[in-house]
Write a protein that holds these residues in place. Structure first.
Motif: not given
Lengths: 215, 52
Positions: A35-37, A94-96, B12-16
């Protein structure tokens, strides 16, 4: 106008979250981390858009010496750097879990890192030159040269063997993803494009007012 | 079944959200600063000159 654009962007981002987390299904191989996509792909596509605007506005400035075009290039570069930074950060996160590493020097990641550094340099150059016209002229030249890296970033996955997967959307032929994933992606791209437009409109206004305040 | 790694998704979403929010706040702060600056400049310009 700018305020309405801001609200529209906020609503679209909300809709993007609903699509990405509520409508799009859990990906079979990667699980929910995929979902990071819905953040990673829209931010990079909007960064491409931002640098295309810098390219066109820089040509317009060099051609007509129009300060409005220079302000647009400046604002778009700043927002483009912001979105490129987010792309890199989201990609690393996402890569990790999927690749087992935060970063690798493959062609896609390296070319996007070069893009980020070039536009950071563009912003630094603008800040370093005090003469308004000279700053606009030099940065317009750099804005045009740096934009040449955008196709290199996009096609790097075809031209070199990379760990990064090929594009999901901007590629020849029909989409290979389920419709619900494509729909979530499209809504998020539209949302981030609106956010870009809002930020650029606001930044252009501020740049004009800064010039008025200095005059 | 594949692990979901929700922590990475939230990161990821939190950072954004933090970065975009900080940029938005920066634009708003600059807007307020410029309003104050331009207002004080206008006020100075319209003030009657002091008699010598």
């Amino acid at each position: 106008m700018s305020r309405a654009l801001g609200w529209l962007a906020a609503l679209a981002l909300g809709a993007g979250l609903v699509m990405g987390f509520g409508v799009a299904p859990r990906e079979v191989i990667q699980g929910n981390v995929q979902r990071i996509m819905y953040l990673h792909v829209p931010t990079v596509l909007v960064a491409y858009l931002a640098f295309a605007v810098v390219f066109l506005a820089s040509i317009a400035y060099l051609w007509r010496r129009d300060l409005a075009a220079d302000r647009l290039a400046h604002a778009s570069a700043e927002v483009g750097v912001l979105f490129t930074g987010l792309t890199i950060a989201a990609g690393a996160i996402w890569g990790k879990p999927t690749w087992g590493t935060w970063w690798t020097w493959d062609a896609r990641l390296t070319s996007v890192a070069i893009l980020f550094v070039m536009y950071l340099g563009y912003l630094l150059l603008r800040g370093m030159i005090e003469d308004r016209d000279r700053a606009a002229r030099y940065s317009a030249v750099l804005g045009i040269i740096a934009a040449l890296d955008v196709p290199l970033v996009h096609f790097s996955v075809y031209w070199w063997r990379t760990l990064h997967q090929p594009p999901s959307l901007l590629k020849p032929g029909p989409a290979t993803m389920p419709q619900s994933i494509v729909a979530a992606l499209v809504v998020n791209i539209a949302a981030f494009a609106l956010l870009y437009a809002y930020f650029v409109a606001k930044r252009v206004t501020l740049l004009r007012r800064e010039e008025e305040a200095r005059a | 079944m594949t692990a979901d790694h929700w922590g990475f998704v939230v990161a990821a979403y939190g950072l954004a959200a933090v970065v975009l929010g900080a940029y938005w706040r920066r634009l708003r702060r600059r807007d307020r600063e410029l309003t104050t600056l331009i207002e004080s400049k206008t006020a100075r310009a319209t003030q009657p000159k002091r008699q010598r």
